[in-house]
Design a protein around this motif. Structure first.
Motif, PDB file in Angstrom:
ATOM      1  N   MET A   1      -3.337 -10.498  -1.350  1.00  0.00           N
ATOM      2  CA  MET A   1      -3.785 -11.658  -0.454  1.00  0.00           C
ATOM      3  C   MET A   1      -2.605 -12.445  -0.019  1.00  0.00           C
ATOM      4  O   MET A   1      -2.479 -12.972   1.040  1.00  0.00           O
ATOM      5  CB  MET A   1      -4.796 -12.536  -1.168  1.00  0.00           C
ATOM      6  N   SER A   2      -1.709 -12.814  -0.967  1.00  0.00           N
ATOM      7  CA  SER A   2      -0.440 -13.709  -0.500  1.00  0.00           C
ATOM      8  C   SER A   2       0.394 -12.707   0.677  1.00  0.00           C
ATOM      9  O   SER A   2       0.869 -13.403   1.499  1.00  0.00           O
ATOM     10  CB  SER A   2       0.440 -13.887  -1.627  1.00  0.00           C
TER      11      SER A   2
ATOM     12  N   GLY B   1       0.910  -1.082  -0.085  1.00  0.00           N
ATOM     13  CA  GLY B   1       0.109   0.027   0.030  1.00  0.00           C
ATOM     14  C   GLY B   1       0.931   1.105  -0.055  1.00  0.00           C
ATOM     15  O   GLY B   1       1.820   1.050   0.434  1.00  0.00           O
ATOM     16  N   ASN B   2       0.351   2.373  -0.441  1.00  0.00           N
ATOM     17  CA  ASN B   2       0.733   3.666  -0.369  1.00  0.00           C
ATOM     18  C   ASN B   2       0.674   4.200   0.958  1.00  0.00           C
ATOM     19  O   ASN B   2      -0.153   5.200   1.130  1.00  0.00           O
ATOM     20  CB  ASN B   2       0.380   4.678  -1.348  1.00  0.00           C
ATOM     21  N   ILE B   3       1.078   3.390   2.009  1.00  0.00           N
ATOM     22  CA  ILE B   3       0.942   3.925   3.350  1.00  0.00           C
ATOM     23  C   ILE B   3       1.187   5.341   3.613  1.00  0.00           C
ATOM     24  O   ILE B   3       0.505   5.956   4.697  1.00  0.00           O
ATOM     25  CB  ILE B   3       1.710   2.763   4.194  1.00  0.00           C
TER      26      ILE B   3
ATOM     27  N   GLY C   1     -11.166  -0.535   4.125  1.00  0.00           N
ATOM     28  CA  GLY C   1     -10.117  -0.773   2.936  1.00  0.00           C
ATOM     29  C   GLY C   1     -10.089   0.429   1.677  1.00  0.00           C
ATOM     30  O   GLY C   1     -11.297   0.589   1.467  1.00  0.00           O
ATOM     31  N   ILE C   2      -9.176   0.617   1.367  1.00  0.00           N
ATOM     32  CA  ILE C   2      -8.894   1.615   0.200  1.00  0.00           C
ATOM     33  C   ILE C   2      -8.227   0.915  -1.014  1.00  0.00           C
ATOM     34  O   ILE C   2      -7.306   0.180  -0.977  1.00  0.00           O
ATOM     35  CB  ILE C   2      -7.871   2.584   0.715  1.00  0.00           C
ATOM     36  N   CYS C   3      -9.042   0.957  -2.209  1.00  0.00           N
ATOM     37  CA  CYS C   3      -8.622   0.544  -3.494  1.00  0.00           C
ATOM     38  C   CYS C   3      -8.516  -0.780  -3.292  1.00  0.00           C
ATOM     39  O   CYS C   3      -9.368  -1.523  -3.306  1.00  0.00           O
ATOM     40  CB  CYS C   3      -7.519   1.463  -4.141  1.00  0.00           C
TER      41      CYS C   3
ATOM     42  N   GLY D   1      -1.727  -2.337  -6.178  1.00  0.00           N
ATOM     43  CA  GLY D   1      -1.262  -3.799  -6.992  1.00  0.00           C
ATOM     44  C   GLY D   1      -2.338  -4.756  -7.117  1.00  0.00           C
ATOM     45  O   GLY D   1      -3.516  -4.551  -7.431  1.00  0.00           O
ATOM     46  N   ALA D   2      -1.556  -6.051  -7.393  1.00  0.00           N
ATOM     47  CA  ALA D   2      -2.560  -7.253  -8.062  1.00  0.00           C
ATOM     48  C   ALA D   2      -3.240  -7.905  -7.060  1.00  0.00           C
ATOM     49  O   ALA D   2      -2.716  -7.840  -5.727  1.00  0.00           O
ATOM     50  CB  ALA D   2      -1.825  -8.008  -8.800  1.00  0.00           C
TER      51      ALA D   2
END
Length: 202
Positions: free
Chosen positions: A53-54, A10-12, A77-79, A47-48
C-alpha cells in the motif's frame, strides 16, 4: 491495452510472460496516463501488505485504480494484489483500496498441527459459482500458493472459489469488474494459463 501495474512490489516478468503465452499483449507501467488508457488492469504483488500500500501511495495510484474500477475496467489482483483490493489486513495498518469488502486474517494453527505458515505449494481450488475466471467443470484445478493471510469476505456472493488449508478460505473473489486470486496463476502452469486466457476474454 492490458496494463500490468508497476508499483515495485510484484513478480511482473512472470505475469507478463504468462499473458504473452496466453496470446495477449501487455504493457508494464506505473504511469497514470498509461493506466487511464488501459482496457484491462493487472495488479500483481509479492511482499508485505503495508509495503504494498505504501508503494501504491508513493506513486499516487490508489485513486486512479479506484476510478478505473468504478468505470468498469476489469482489474485482476494477484496474491498481495488481491489483498490490496480489500479493506485492510492484520498484517498492516494502512487501509486497502476498498474495492472488495474483505479483510485479511493470518492463518493460526495449534502448535501440534501439521499445517505450516506460510501456506506454500500446490492446492486445489473449488469454484463456488459460475464465474469468468475459473470454469465450473468437473476437472480438479490446482494452483500455486504462497501466503500467510486469507480473506474474510463481508458478502458471501463475492466469493468465486475456495481452498482448504486447515479450514476453508476464499481463494478467489470478485465484485463487478474487480477480481482477486490468492494464488499465483503465473506459476500455475496450464491451470494458470487457462485463468489468464479467461481474464483476457472478459
Amino acid at each position: 491495452m492490458i496494463v500490468i501495474v508497476d508499483y515495485e512490489c510484484g513478480n511482473i516478468a512472470s505475469v507478463l510472460n504468462m499473458i504473452r503465452k496466453a496470446g495477449g499483449d501487455a504493457t508494464v507501467s506505473g504511469s497514470h496516463e498509461v493506466i487511464q488508457q488501459a482496457s484491462k488492469l493487472i495488479l500483481p504483488g509479492v511482499g508485505a501488505y503495508d509495503q504494498g500500500m505504501s508503494h501504491l501511495h508513493a506513486k499516487q495510484l490508489p485513486a486512479i485504480l479506484q476510478a478505473r474500477a468504478a468505470a468498469g475496467v476489469p482489474l485482476l489482483g494477484i496474491c498481495l494484489g488481491m489483498q490490496l483490493l480489500g479493506l485492510g489486513s492484520e498484517e498492516g495498518k494502512i487501509p486497502g483500496l476498498g474495492l472488495i469488502a474483505a479483510r485479511f486474517k493470518r492463518f493460526v494453527f495449534n502448535a501440534d498441527s501439521a499445517m505450516r505458515i506460510p501456506h506454500v505449494g500446490w492446492n486445489t481450488v473449488y469454484a463456488k459459482k459460475i464465474n469468468r475466471l475459473i470454469s465450473d467443470d468437473q476437472e480438479e484445478k490446482r494452483y500455486y500458493f504462497d501466503h500467510s493471510y486469507y480473506a474474510v469476505c463481508a458478502h458471501e456472493e463475492d466469493i468465486l472459489a475456495t481452498t482448504e488449508y486447515g479450514h476453508g478460505f476464499p481463494s478467489a473473489y470478485s465484485r463487478e469488474s474487480v477480481y482477486g486470486v490468492q494464488f499465483h496463476p503465473e506459476k500455475s502452469h496450464r491451470f494458470g494459463l487457462s485463468l489468464i486466457k479467461q481474464f483476457l476474454d472478459i
